[in-house]
Write a protein that holds these residues in place. Structure first.
Motif, PDB file in Angstrom:
ATOM      1  N   GLU A  59      -7.516   2.377   2.846  1.00  0.00           N
ATOM      2  CA  GLU A  59      -7.902   1.610   1.657  1.00  0.00           C
ATOM      3  C   GLU A  59      -6.980   1.900   0.479  1.00  0.00           C
ATOM      4  N   ALA A  60      -6.479   3.129   0.379  1.00  0.00           N
ATOM      5  CA  ALA A  60      -5.528   3.453  -0.692  1.00  0.00           C
ATOM      6  C   ALA A  60      -4.237   2.664  -0.513  1.00  0.00           C
ATOM      7  N   ASP A  63      -4.967  -0.835  -1.655  1.00  0.00           N
ATOM      8  CA  ASP A  63      -4.999  -0.898  -3.116  1.00  0.00           C
ATOM      9  C   ASP A  63      -3.581  -0.941  -3.685  1.00  0.00           C
ATOM     10  N   ASP A  64      -2.674  -0.128  -3.121  1.00  0.00           N
ATOM     11  CA  ASP A  64      -1.278  -0.135  -3.571  1.00  0.00           C
ATOM     12  C   ASP A  64      -0.633  -1.501  -3.322  1.00  0.00           C
ATOM     13  N   ALA A  66      -2.147  -4.399  -3.084  1.00  0.00           N
ATOM     14  CA  ALA A  66      -2.727  -5.379  -4.005  1.00  0.00           C
ATOM     15  C   ALA A  66      -2.094  -5.252  -5.390  1.00  0.00           C
ATOM     16  N   ARG A  67      -1.852  -4.024  -5.833  1.00  0.00           N
ATOM     17  CA  ARG A  67      -1.179  -3.826  -7.132  1.00  0.00           C
ATOM     18  C   ARG A  67       0.253  -4.358  -7.085  1.00  0.00           C
ATOM     19  N   ARG A 118     -14.113  -3.889   2.743  1.00  0.00           N
ATOM     20  CA  ARG A 118     -13.251  -3.469   1.634  1.00  0.00           C
ATOM     21  C   ARG A 118     -11.796  -3.879   1.888  1.00  0.00           C
ATOM     22  N   GLY A 122      -9.347  -6.376  -0.229  1.00  0.00           N
ATOM     23  CA  GLY A 122      -7.956  -6.083  -0.577  1.00  0.00           C
ATOM     24  C   GLY A 122      -7.042  -7.248  -0.222  1.00  0.00           C
ATOM     25  N   ARG A 125      -7.527  -9.911  -2.769  1.00  0.00           N
ATOM     26  CA  ARG A 125      -6.826  -9.593  -4.018  1.00  0.00           C
ATOM     27  C   ARG A 125      -5.325  -9.855  -3.891  1.00  0.00           C
TER      28      ARG A 125
END
Length: 195
Positions: A59-60, A63-64, A66-67, A118, A122, A125
């Protein structure tokens, strides 16, 4: 706790999920079984804790990504996402050993279902950041379906070959690119009134 989980992962990779007993993990971590019981009272708790760590790492990465999608233009978002996760499968030997072995607990299976939701969020996103369609329930559902399909294909690719069957991963990309094109097209078409 970190030392115990590292020991559990070593046992998992070397001997498989069946070897994840409290006695074996305690011996590998060089702690007493009584000390281990304070944190991980049984085999199921060991499996759940390892899985939670793997989910958090995956998930990390999402998240990266998606950023990054918010500031970059990707020619091939599907290829980039599949390649990123194939890279994780190649390096996270414990994750593969856990998932391909038997003995997952019902708690871990439930956590995996939530993890996939989750991951789908992502992907949603990422697609929104890249300008694919608009946000609604249908996009969330489509992203969840894409994650489920990609996960099944990735697992099969890595069951066939420790480095991932590249032909099957390429087929997954083709399939998911087509799906992405279809859902993007559906989202951009004006809705027609029902008769």
């Amino acid at each position: 706790m970190a030392r115990v989980l590292q020991a559990a992962e070593r046992v998992l990779i070397a001997e498989g999920v069946e070897a994840l007993t409290t006695t074996r993990v305690a011996a590998e971590a060089r702690v007493s079984v009584g000390s281990l019981y304070q944190y991980l009272p049984d085999r199921g708790a060991i499996i759940d804790a390892l899985a939670a760590g793997y989910f958090a790492r995956l998930e990390a990465v999402m998240d990266d990504l998606a950023r990054d999608a918010a500031t970059q233009r990707w020619e091939d978002p599907v290829g980039l996402l599949i390649d990123a996760y194939a890279g994780i499968y190649r390096t996270e030997h414990g994750f593969r050993a856990l998932w391909f072995g038997s003995g997952l607990t019902e708690r871990t299976r439930a956590a995996d279902r939530e993890h996939k939701r989750r991951m789908a969020d992502g992907v949603r996103r990422v697609l929104l950041a890249l300008g694919f369609g608009h946000d609604d329930e249908g996009l969330g559902r489509a992203c969840h379906a894409a994650v489920l399909a990609a996960d099944a294909l990735a697992q099969e690719a890595f069951r066939r070959d420790a480095d991932g069957d590249s032909a099957l991963l390429d087929e997954a990309k083709i399939m998911l690119r087509g799906y992405l094109a279809d859902i993007t097209d559906r989202r951009q078409r004006p809705r027609r009134a029902r008769p």
